[in-house]
Write a protein that holds these residues in place. Structure first.
Motif, PDB file in Angstrom:
ATOM      1  N   PHE A 190       0.834  -1.196   0.000  1.00  0.00           N
ATOM      2  CA  PHE A 190       0.000   0.000   0.000  1.00  0.00           C
ATOM      3  C   PHE A 190       0.873   1.252   0.000  1.00  0.00           C
ATOM      4  O   PHE A 190       2.056   1.217   0.362  1.00  0.00           O
ATOM      5  CB  PHE A 190      -0.926   0.023   1.226  1.00  0.00           C
ATOM      6  N   TRP A 191       0.254   2.351  -0.436  1.00  0.00           N
ATOM      7  CA  TRP A 191       0.872   3.673  -0.302  1.00  0.00           C
ATOM      8  C   TRP A 191       0.558   4.172   1.104  1.00  0.00           C
ATOM      9  O   TRP A 191      -0.596   4.185   1.519  1.00  0.00           O
ATOM     10  CB  TRP A 191       0.323   4.647  -1.340  1.00  0.00           C
ATOM     11  N   VAL A 192       1.586   4.574   1.853  1.00  0.00           N
ATOM     12  CA  VAL A 192       1.385   4.955   3.247  1.00  0.00           C
ATOM     13  C   VAL A 192       0.667   6.302   3.345  1.00  0.00           C
ATOM     14  O   VAL A 192       0.591   7.052   2.360  1.00  0.00           O
ATOM     15  CB  VAL A 192       2.719   5.011   4.012  1.00  0.00           C
ATOM     16  N   ALA A 214      -9.583  -3.278   7.178  1.00  0.00           N
ATOM     17  CA  ALA A 214      -9.346  -2.483   8.385  1.00  0.00           C
ATOM     18  C   ALA A 214      -8.189  -1.513   8.189  1.00  0.00           C
ATOM     19  O   ALA A 214      -8.254  -0.353   8.617  1.00  0.00           O
ATOM     20  CB  ALA A 214      -9.064  -3.407   9.569  1.00  0.00           C
ATOM     21  N   VAL A 215      -7.121  -1.967   7.538  1.00  0.00           N
ATOM     22  CA  VAL A 215      -5.959  -1.101   7.305  1.00  0.00           C
ATOM     23  C   VAL A 215      -6.340   0.057   6.388  1.00  0.00           C
ATOM     24  O   VAL A 215      -5.954   1.211   6.627  1.00  0.00           O
ATOM     25  CB  VAL A 215      -4.798  -1.928   6.725  1.00  0.00           C
ATOM     26  N   ALA A 216      -7.096  -0.239   5.331  1.00  0.00           N
ATOM     27  CA  ALA A 216      -7.509   0.825   4.410  1.00  0.00           C
ATOM     28  C   ALA A 216      -8.416   1.836   5.101  1.00  0.00           C
ATOM     29  O   ALA A 216      -8.287   3.050   4.914  1.00  0.00           O
ATOM     30  CB  ALA A 216      -8.206   0.221   3.193  1.00  0.00           C
ATOM     31  N   GLU A 217      -9.343   1.347   5.932  1.00  0.00           N
ATOM     32  CA  GLU A 217     -10.307   2.234   6.581  1.00  0.00           C
ATOM     33  C   GLU A 217      -9.677   3.030   7.714  1.00  0.00           C
ATOM     34  O   GLU A 217      -9.843   4.256   7.790  1.00  0.00           O
ATOM     35  CB  GLU A 217     -11.472   1.418   7.122  1.00  0.00           C
ATOM     36  N   LYS A 218      -8.934   2.360   8.585  1.00  0.00           N
ATOM     37  CA  LYS A 218      -8.428   3.003   9.793  1.00  0.00           C
ATOM     38  C   LYS A 218      -7.156   3.812   9.532  1.00  0.00           C
ATOM     39  O   LYS A 218      -6.960   4.876  10.139  1.00  0.00           O
ATOM     40  CB  LYS A 218      -8.152   1.970  10.869  1.00  0.00           C
ATOM     41  N   LEU A 219      -6.288   3.313   8.691  1.00  0.00           N
ATOM     42  CA  LEU A 219      -5.013   3.968   8.450  1.00  0.00           C
ATOM     43  C   LEU A 219      -4.982   4.816   7.189  1.00  0.00           C
ATOM     44  O   LEU A 219      -3.955   5.425   6.878  1.00  0.00           O
ATOM     45  CB  LEU A 219      -3.884   2.933   8.423  1.00  0.00           C
ATOM     46  N   LYS A 220      -6.087   4.814   6.455  1.00  0.00           N
ATOM     47  CA  LYS A 220      -6.244   5.676   5.270  1.00  0.00           C
ATOM     48  C   LYS A 220      -5.171   5.442   4.221  1.00  0.00           C
ATOM     49  O   LYS A 220      -4.765   6.351   3.499  1.00  0.00           O
ATOM     50  CB  LYS A 220      -6.225   7.157   5.685  1.00  0.00           C
ATOM     51  N   VAL A 221      -4.696   4.184   4.133  1.00  0.00           N
ATOM     52  CA  VAL A 221      -3.698   3.865   3.118  1.00  0.00           C
ATOM     53  C   VAL A 221      -4.404   3.480   1.834  1.00  0.00           C
ATOM     54  O   VAL A 221      -5.597   3.123   1.821  1.00  0.00           O
ATOM     55  CB  VAL A 221      -2.784   2.706   3.572  1.00  0.00           C
ATOM     56  N   GLU A 222      -3.676   3.554   0.721  1.00  0.00           N
ATOM     57  CA  GLU A 222      -4.192   3.130  -0.565  1.00  0.00           C
ATOM     58  C   GLU A 222      -3.584   1.782  -0.912  1.00  0.00           C
ATOM     59  O   GLU A 222      -2.372   1.673  -1.185  1.00  0.00           O
ATOM     60  CB  GLU A 222      -3.864   4.157  -1.648  1.00  0.00           C
ATOM     61  N   LEU A 223      -4.416   0.736  -0.878  1.00  0.00           N
ATOM     62  CA  LEU A 223      -3.929  -0.597  -1.164  1.00  0.00           C
ATOM     63  C   LEU A 223      -3.493  -0.719  -2.599  1.00  0.00           C
ATOM     64  O   LEU A 223      -4.079  -0.110  -3.515  1.00  0.00           O
ATOM     65  CB  LEU A 223      -5.001  -1.630  -0.842  1.00  0.00           C
ATOM     66  N   ARG A 224      -2.495  -1.563  -2.838  1.00  0.00           N
ATOM     67  CA  ARG A 224      -1.983  -1.768  -4.184  1.00  0.00           C
ATOM     68  C   ARG A 224      -2.219  -3.201  -4.602  1.00  0.00           C
ATOM     69  O   ARG A 224      -2.379  -4.085  -3.780  1.00  0.00           O
ATOM     70  CB  ARG A 224      -0.479  -1.463  -4.234  1.00  0.00           C
TER      71      ARG A 224
END
Length: 426
Positions: free
Chosen positions: A346-348, A416-426
């Motif tokens: 993901f993009w941090v 959960a990572v995408a929602e809570k940490l606002k990262v863009e999954l790749r």
């Protein structure tokens, strides 16, 4: 020279997390509730208040720990560990270590040390940090490292959080043992809940004058002799060496290393107590020493336990290996179940940190999460965005995992990572 092996299962109380730096404001002591004294018990499968009798502090309810306060970052996964109190369960390796240290201290200092292993785990922020002189810009104050109930209270990061309070109650010589909580990485030697023992020994003026030594020298000499004795009581006739260290609440400060199974192992931090702690909380003119022991650290080395998650299993293939009081027991592997690896790139984002990622993985996967490891990182030179790829290892110590089961877990982790940490999954 043989290198020192750092066993990171649980950092000592006296050496609480002295690495990076971020500030949170101090809190007025008058606004805080006492850190001692239990409230209602949540009960549950392994509630130590039921298992260990009246000496056990009751655990807080979920509503007391997981709140709507903006500062709250305690998860249900962490709440489920509160009140288990592994250090009180007879026959558990952590309890065996605790009792062995008790035995030695009682022999060397008959009737001197009071013992506390049921202190309430929710403590004032002031007690956890300010009372033991942790700087305002210290990393351990960050919500990235500490579990906050609210701005004024935390789940204790170390048993040193009870040091000043016990001193104010007139306790000059005590051993305080308990579960402590820190947000941390996921691997075989790190877990967000572990157990520590804090020791404080206060010398009044007539005592250290009788030694004919300067007070700091008298404290240092007794401290080192005591800890070398504790180490040999547990590990046999090991060679010991001392390394100068820095901790905010002791000066001078030391780390003890022992030569065990062919390696130098760092096993604890200690030192002569800062004078202001004694002057403010006990009595002016007194001198004292303190040490902190991580029980998992010692147990993993002594009993050859390879994975910190094993301390939390109910599997009889683990629990029956360790008879009460037996320091000669050694762990025999019983699980050959293979790991299952899943990668996530993901993009941090500004909300991302590795501790936040590990906390989310644990919240979804629990103890199935064996390791979270960064395997790739790069920054796009045109957009200046950073991409990271983490490999998550899932493994049960008790059964085989299916691809279908872990795929479902991984989907929930990614969401959960995408929602809570606002990262863009790749």
């Amino acid at each position: 020279m043989t290198p020192t092996v750092k066993i990171l299962a649980s950092r000592p109380c006296v050496a609480a997390c002295l690495h990076r730096a971020r500030a949170l404001p101090a809190v007025d002591r008058a606004s805080l509730s006492p850190s001692l004294g239990p409230t209602g018990c949540r009960g549950g499968r392994r509630c130590a208040a039921q298992a260990a009798g009246p000496q056990t502090a009751l655990a807080p309810s979920r509503e007391e720990v997981i709140t709507a306060d903006p500062a709250n970052n305690v998860t249900d996964n962490i709440f489920s560990k509160i009140g288990v109190n592994l250090h009180q369960q007879r026959g558990h390796p952590l309890c065996t270590i605790k009792e062995a240290i008790y035995d030695y201290m009682d022999k060397e200092f008959p009737g001197v040390f009071s013992k506390h292993d049921n202190l309430y785990p929710v403590v004032p922020t002031v007690a956890n940090f300010d009372d033991v002189l942790v700087p305002l810009d210290h990393v351990s104050r960050s919500p990235n490292d500490t579990y906050y109930v609210n701005k004024a209270t935390v789940l204790r990061c170390h048993t040193s959080a009870h040091q000043a309070e016990l001193l104010r109650k007139g306790e000059g010589n005590f051993l305080a043992t308990g579960d402590v909580y820190r947000r941390d990485t996921i691997d075989a030697t790190h877990y967000p809940v572990f157990h520590q023992m804090e020791a404080v020994r206060v010398m009044k003026e007539d005592y250290w004058r009788a030694t004919g030594l300067e007070p700091v020298v008298a404290c240092e000499r007794e401290l080192k002799a005591t800890l070398e004795g504790v180490a040999r009581h547990l590990f046999g006739d090991v060679e010991c060496r001392w390394v100068d260290a820095y901790f905010p609440f002791t000066e001078p400060s030391f780390e003890l290393e022992i030569y065990f199974n062919g390696d130098w192992l760092e096993v604890l931090g200690c030192g002569v107590m800062q004078q202001s702690i004694l002057d403010d909380n006990y009595a002016a003119g007194t001198k004292g020493w303190a040490f902190g022991i991580g029980l998992e650290r010692w147990a993993m080395v002594l009993f050859d336990i390879p994975d910190i998650r094993l301390f939390w299993t109910d599997d009889e293939r683990m629990t029956k290996q360790f008879p009460p009081g037996d320091l000669s027991a050694r762990f025999k592997p019983f699980s050959k179940y293979p790991p299952c690896f899943k990668d996530m790139a993901f993009w941090v984002s500004p909300e991302f940190s590795e501790n936040n990622l590990c906390e989310l993985v644990r919240s979804v996967a629990g103890d199935l999460a064996e390791e979270v490891k960064l395997i790739d990182e790069f920054t796009n030179p045109k957009t200046n965005r950073t991409s990271r790829c983490y490999r998550i290892s899932y493994r049960s110590m008790e059964r085989s995992l299916t691809d279908e089961e872990i795929n479902e877990v991984q989907f929930r982790v990614r969401d959960a990572v995408a929602e809570k940490l606002k990262v863009e999954l790749r």
